[in-house]
Design an enzyme around this catalytic site. Sequence first.
Site, mmCIF file in Angstrom:
data_model
loop_
_atom_site.group_PDB
_atom_site.id
_atom_site.type_symbol
_atom_site.label_atom_id
_atom_site.label_comp_id
_atom_site.label_asym_id
_atom_site.label_seq_id
_atom_site.Cartn_x
_atom_site.Cartn_y
_atom_site.Cartn_z
ATOM 1 N N PRO A 9 0.871 -1.253 0.010
ATOM 2 C CA PRO A 9 0.011 -0.111 -0.062
ATOM 3 C C PRO A 9 0.769 1.237 0.020
ATOM 4 O O PRO A 9 1.822 1.623 0.660
ATOM 5 C CB PRO A 9 -0.770 0.013 1.411
ATOM 6 C CG PRO A 9 -0.047 -1.183 2.105
ATOM 7 C CD PRO A 9 0.666 -2.106 1.221
ATOM 8 N N ASN A 10 0.372 2.186 -0.802
ATOM 9 C CA ASN A 10 0.870 3.630 -0.894
ATOM 10 C C ASN A 10 2.113 3.696 -1.776
ATOM 11 O O ASN A 10 2.523 4.919 -1.940
ATOM 12 C CB ASN A 10 1.026 4.153 0.482
ATOM 13 C CG ASN A 10 -0.258 4.275 1.264
ATOM 14 O OD1 ASN A 10 -1.205 4.876 0.661
ATOM 15 N ND2 ASN A 10 -0.388 3.996 2.266
ATOM 16 N N ARG A 17 5.561 12.679 -0.921
ATOM 17 C CA ARG A 17 5.795 13.404 0.197
ATOM 18 C C ARG A 17 7.203 12.527 0.865
ATOM 19 O O ARG A 17 7.649 11.413 0.508
ATOM 20 C CB ARG A 17 4.491 13.212 1.280
ATOM 21 C CG ARG A 17 4.199 11.783 1.530
ATOM 22 C CD ARG A 17 3.001 11.613 2.402
ATOM 23 N NE ARG A 17 2.642 10.331 2.521
ATOM 24 C CZ ARG A 17 3.273 9.443 3.242
ATOM 25 N NH1 ARG A 17 4.163 9.576 4.328
ATOM 26 N NH2 ARG A 17 2.543 8.003 3.272
ATOM 27 N N TYR A 22 11.895 8.481 1.707
ATOM 28 C CA TYR A 22 11.688 7.512 0.749
ATOM 29 C C TYR A 22 12.588 7.971 -0.915
ATOM 30 O O TYR A 22 12.305 7.377 -1.780
ATOM 31 C CB TYR A 22 10.426 7.173 0.413
ATOM 32 C CG TYR A 22 9.697 6.602 1.689
ATOM 33 C CD1 TYR A 22 9.783 5.408 1.893
ATOM 34 C CD2 TYR A 22 8.790 7.124 2.442
ATOM 35 C CE1 TYR A 22 9.225 4.507 2.855
ATOM 36 C CE2 TYR A 22 8.205 6.975 3.439
ATOM 37 C CZ TYR A 22 8.443 5.547 3.751
ATOM 38 O OH TYR A 22 7.799 4.890 4.894
ATOM 39 N N ASN A 73 7.912 -5.741 -1.288
ATOM 40 C CA ASN A 73 8.041 -4.708 -0.109
ATOM 41 C C ASN A 73 6.406 -4.639 0.248
ATOM 42 O O ASN A 73 5.627 -4.136 -0.254
ATOM 43 C CB ASN A 73 8.402 -3.436 -0.762
ATOM 44 C CG ASN A 73 8.404 -2.377 0.326
ATOM 45 O OD1 ASN A 73 7.835 -2.295 1.501
ATOM 46 N ND2 ASN A 73 9.157 -1.062 -0.160
ATOM 47 N N ALA A 76 3.192 -1.245 4.725
ATOM 48 C CA ALA A 76 2.612 -1.180 6.015
ATOM 49 C C ALA A 76 2.236 -2.398 6.405
ATOM 50 O O ALA A 76 2.319 -2.934 7.616
ATOM 51 C CB ALA A 76 1.405 -0.005 6.122
ATOM 52 N N GLU A 97 12.792 -9.981 0.942
ATOM 53 C CA GLU A 97 11.843 -8.633 1.266
ATOM 54 C C GLU A 97 12.751 -7.572 1.071
ATOM 55 O O GLU A 97 14.007 -7.561 1.342
ATOM 56 C CB GLU A 97 11.778 -9.025 3.036
ATOM 57 C CG GLU A 97 10.713 -7.667 3.571
ATOM 58 C CD GLU A 97 10.613 -8.147 5.084
ATOM 59 O OE1 GLU A 97 11.157 -9.028 5.450
ATOM 60 O OE2 GLU A 97 10.196 -7.300 5.818
ATOM 61 N N HIS A 99 12.719 -3.061 1.875
ATOM 62 C CA HIS A 99 12.242 -1.867 2.235
ATOM 63 C C HIS A 99 13.114 -0.675 1.994
ATOM 64 O O HIS A 99 14.500 -0.829 1.920
ATOM 65 C CB HIS A 99 12.011 -1.896 3.903
ATOM 66 C CG HIS A 99 11.380 -2.801 4.283
ATOM 67 N ND1 HIS A 99 9.812 -2.611 4.099
ATOM 68 C CD2 HIS A 99 11.479 -4.114 4.873
ATOM 69 C CE1 HIS A 99 9.436 -3.817 4.670
ATOM 70 N NE2 HIS A 99 10.424 -4.785 4.898
ATOM 71 N N ARG A 106 13.786 3.103 12.593
ATOM 72 C CA ARG A 106 12.641 3.951 12.682
ATOM 73 C C ARG A 106 11.685 3.678 13.839
ATOM 74 O O ARG A 106 12.157 3.108 14.874
ATOM 75 C CB ARG A 106 11.934 3.757 11.277
ATOM 76 C CG ARG A 106 12.579 4.288 10.089
ATOM 77 C CD ARG A 106 12.013 4.261 8.779
ATOM 78 N NE ARG A 106 10.914 5.076 8.851
ATOM 79 C CZ ARG A 106 9.946 5.128 8.070
ATOM 80 N NH1 ARG A 106 9.901 4.361 6.891
ATOM 81 N NH2 ARG A 106 8.887 6.038 8.110
#
Length: 145
Positions: A9-10, A17, A22, A73, A76, A97, A99, A106
Amino acid sequence: MKFLIINGPNLNMLGIREPHIYGAQNYEALLGVIDSACHEAGVEYETFQSNHEGAIVDKIQEAYGKIDGIVINPAAYTHTSVAILDALKTVSIPTFEVHISDISTREAFRQHSFVSYVAVETIAGLGFEGYRQAILKLKKHLESK
Ligand code: CA2
């Protein structure tokens, strides 16, 4: 050899942003990195992005018997989804995986990943380069089996 590259998602909104976390590049640019890495690795590939947990589970199930390796990835859903973990366990397709950010440094809630229970390796904090490394490492991993 065929790979499935899944983005959660996203991630389709990349670039609009939080460039300090990112980067400033958008999802199209990420698809360009994936395309060039898969050419470099000499593998066929399919990309899939969804904002819906069940759609990602469906896609993983559909990969059974058709796909040799997965790069994911989960965004969330990394930190919440037992359903995606179970789907990856079910199909038993070697999975890397990725990220973009370094989730280990974080917020506390980002420091746990369900997918890492099944991932051959987790690559985090290298930006889009992490996808390239995951694709090349996945190819080597499959060749060594
Ligand atoms: O670092 C990563 O790749 C993440 O998987 C990205 C997820 C986050 O929830 C994970 O904790 C770590 C967030 C994806 C949202 O992506 C956007 C970034 C900038 C602008 C719009 C979307």
